[in-house]
Scaffold this active site. Structure first.
Site, PDB file in Angstrom:
ATOM      1  N   LYS A 215       0.825  -1.220   0.000  1.00 50.42           N
ATOM      2  CA  LYS A 215       0.000   0.000   0.000  1.00 50.42           C
ATOM      3  C   LYS A 215       0.851   1.259   0.000  1.00 50.42           C
ATOM      4  CE  LYS A 215      -4.411  -1.866   1.210  1.00 50.42           C
ATOM      5  NZ  LYS A 215      -5.506  -2.069   2.159  1.00 50.42           N
ATOM      6  N   ARG A 250      -3.989 -10.131   4.264  1.00 51.46           N
ATOM      7  CA  ARG A 250      -4.365 -10.100   2.839  1.00 51.46           C
ATOM      8  C   ARG A 250      -3.163  -9.569   2.060  1.00 51.46           C
ATOM      9  NH1 ARG A 250      -6.196  -6.520  -0.892  1.00 51.46           N
ATOM     10  NH2 ARG A 250      -7.778  -7.271  -2.346  1.00 51.46           N
TER      11      ARG A 250
HETATM   12  N1  HH2 Z   1      -7.544  -3.602   0.411  1.00 50.70           N
HETATM   13  C1  HH2 Z   1      -7.842  -3.570  -0.907  1.00 50.70           C
HETATM   14  C2  HH2 Z   1      -8.911  -4.284  -1.421  1.00 50.70           C
HETATM   15  N2  HH2 Z   1      -9.686  -5.045  -0.617  1.00 50.70           N
HETATM   16  N3  HH2 Z   1     -10.182  -5.885   1.529  1.00 50.70           N
HETATM   17  C3  HH2 Z   1      -9.928  -5.937   2.840  1.00 50.70           C
HETATM   18  N4  HH2 Z   1     -10.690  -6.664   3.661  1.00 50.70           N
HETATM   19  N5  HH2 Z   1      -8.886  -5.229   3.410  1.00 50.70           N
HETATM   20  C4  HH2 Z   1      -8.065  -4.444   2.641  1.00 50.70           C
HETATM   21  O1  HH2 Z   1      -7.144  -3.810   3.203  1.00 50.70           O
HETATM   22  C5  HH2 Z   1      -8.316  -4.371   1.237  1.00 50.70           C
HETATM   23  C6  HH2 Z   1      -9.405  -5.117   0.710  1.00 50.70           C
HETATM   24  C7  HH2 Z   1      -6.985  -2.747  -1.819  1.00 50.70           C
HETATM   25  O2  HH2 Z   1      -5.921  -3.511  -2.327  1.00 50.70           O
HETATM   26  P1  HH2 Z   1      -5.899  -4.162  -3.793  1.00 50.70           P
HETATM   27  O3  HH2 Z   1      -7.046  -5.120  -3.979  1.00 50.70           O
HETATM   28  O4  HH2 Z   1      -4.574  -4.788  -4.018  1.00 50.70           O
HETATM   29  O5  HH2 Z   1      -6.034  -2.951  -4.778  1.00 50.70           O
HETATM   30  P2  HH2 Z   1      -7.242  -2.390  -5.653  1.00 50.70           P
HETATM   31  O6  HH2 Z   1      -8.289  -1.892  -4.716  1.00 50.70           O
HETATM   32  O7  HH2 Z   1      -6.600  -1.291  -6.467  1.00 50.70           O
HETATM   33  O8  HH2 Z   1      -7.757  -3.513  -6.507  1.00 50.70           O
END
Ligand code: HH2
Length: 276
Positions: A215, A250
């Site tokens: 992040k 995660r």
């Molecule tokens: N962070 C993201 C997406 N989903 N779900 C939970 N429970 N907790 C988190 O911290 C979380 C999440 C964001 O990360 P990522 O999926 O890698 O990125 P993007 O939102 O750009 O797809």
């Protein structure tokens, strides 16, 4: 699906079937590439695969539900019987419903079932574990100027209220998992305060999940490292979390996280298994 087992910290591998996710956007948009990546994540030690079809990074535009379904359903169907539970990362009730019917067995909602008026009912009608994450505001604007009087108290209070809303809607508290939502409407200082105080979330009575992997706050602490250069910082934050009793991480980098957790466990819990 039976309840998740928490004998050791669990690793949830991220699978974004999106063109624009901040760390892996565009890499797994084609179903075959997504399915192959899911298999790789499991080989590397993932306990859960988290499938998402909408980026919720700061500034992201919402995706129409039809498009989200078109992205995630073929992948979830293909992962049926893959050997680990699949979670659906969505804010939308129709996507939850269809994903559960296709074989997903965990709901992961960054809006804690507030993003769609139907979500509480969909979750209540299932027997799936539900991840309730805190976010301040909407992805489009959440990083503009997040404000809290006391971020830890306010996130804790919000999650407590969401647990109550879920149990009022007929969702057994034993199915709920909470997540303070690192990076979702939080400044660097807010994120660090939450990471220092993860231990305070245990009195909510639910397992705690944390997403810090790659992040942007890690980039800010490391001279602007890009997303793919934030693994060391991701591991440091992951271990700080595990040390405070967090149950699920995660992550994008499953093998590396698993190794860090195995070493941590061998040191602090005496659970070494030698792999020569
Ligand atoms: N962070 C993201 C997406 N989903 N779900 C939970 N429970 N907790 C988190 O911290 C979380 C999440 C964001 O990360 P990522 O999926 O890698 O990125 P993007 O939102 O750009 O797809």
């Amino acid at each position: 699906m039976g309840p998740l087992e928490f004998g050791r910290p669990l690793v949830m591998g991220v699978l974004n079937v999106t063109p624009d996710s901040f760390a892996d956007g565009g890499r797994y948009l084609e179903p075959d590439a997504a399915i192959a990546h899911a298999r790789r994540l499991i080989e590397r030690g993932a306990d859960i695969i988290d499938v998402g079809g909408e980026s919720t990074r700061p500034g992201a535009e919402p995706v129409p539900v039809e498009e989200e379904l078109r992205r995630v359903l073929p992948v979830i169907s293909a992962l049926l019987g893959i050997g680990v539970p699949v979670s659906i990362d969505t804010r939308h009730a129709p996507v939850m419903r269809a994903a559960l019917a296709a074989g997903a067995s965990i709901i992961n909602d960054v809006s804690a079932l507030t993003g769609d008026p139907e979500s509480l009912a969909v979750a209540a009608a299932s027997d799936a574990p539900v991840i309730l994450m805190h976010a301040q505001g909407d992805p489009r604007t959440m990083q503009d100027s997040p404000v809290y009087t006391d971020v830890v108290d306010e996130v804790h209070e919000y999650l407590k209220r969401r647990i109550q809303a879920c149990t009022d809607a007929g969702i057994d508290a034993g199915r709920l998992i909470v997540d303070p939502g690192i990076g979702f409407g939080k400044t660097l200082d807010h994120n660090l305060a939450l990471l220092r105080n993860l231990h305070r979330f245990h009195d909510l009575g639910c397992p705690v999940l944390l997403g810090v992997s790659r992040k942007s706050f890690l980039g800010r602490l490391s001279g602007g490292a890009p997303a793919h250069g934030r693994l060391p910082g991701s591991l440091a934050a992951a271990l700080a979390a595990i040390h405070q009793g967090v149950h699920i991480l995660r992550v994008h980098d499953v093998a590396e996280t698993r190794q860090a957790l195995d070493v941590w466990q061998a040191i602090f819990q005496g659970t070494a298994t030698e792999n020569s």
